[in-house]
Design an enzyme around this catalytic site. Sequence first.
Site, PDB file in Angstrom:
ATOM      1  N   LEU A   1      72.251  90.331 -25.209  1.00  0.00           N
ATOM      2  CA  LEU A   1      73.412  90.949 -25.840  1.00  0.00           C
ATOM      3  C   LEU A   1      73.345  92.477 -25.739  1.00  0.00           C
ATOM      4  CD1 LEU A   1      75.461  90.098 -28.642  1.00  0.00           C
ATOM      5  CD2 LEU A   1      73.939  91.940 -29.291  1.00  0.00           C
ATOM      6  N   HIS A   2      74.475  93.089 -25.499  1.00  0.00           N
ATOM      7  CA  HIS A   2      74.579  94.548 -25.486  1.00  0.00           C
ATOM      8  C   HIS A   2      76.028  94.929 -25.765  1.00  0.00           C
ATOM      9  CE1 HIS A   2      75.093  93.004 -21.390  1.00  0.00           C
ATOM     10  NE2 HIS A   2      75.870  94.037 -21.145  1.00  0.00           N
TER      11      HIS A   2
END
Length: 182
Positions: A140-141
């Site tokens: 995730l980012h």
Amino acid sequence: MSDPEFEAQDGVGVPDALQRLWTPHRLAYIQGENKPEGDQPTGCPFCRLVDLDDADALILARGESVYAVLNLYPYNPGHLMVVPYRHVADYTDLTAEETVELARFTQHAMGVVRKVSDAHGFNIGMNQGVIAGAGIAAHLHQHLVPRWGGDANFMPVVGHTKVLPQLLNQTRELLAQAWESA
């Protein structure tokens, strides 16, 4: 020696008064260089970055559970990401502490980018899953893309090219210094 971004080439047709802007660094992104295979942390660029020197990794700041890093293939100058240290794919899998720090880092990043570059607005978001456009879906980012009036022109639409007026290490230096003082 001529500038490789504005090199004239003889014998390739009728001159049309247009300059050709070459962005060969984008080929690495197009060809998928450094993209991890599978869902494991091994080979994940976001997991590898945290072991590097901040300047080499383009890391702006580190928190307890997240860090801010410039995007290696930015849409605009100052395009950064807030990334959890933990290798987790889905926003719903973040702990409460990770969620809060991700939000606080995002708010802080907006202030820093505004201070350094007078951004007029931002696009902020996450692409959850490959089908939603995530280039690195396993980690995730959150993207934070600064925007300015008139920053979209014919280049992205016609040429599928984004012209960036500053090198990444210069952008990183400005934002990292401002991060500490903000």
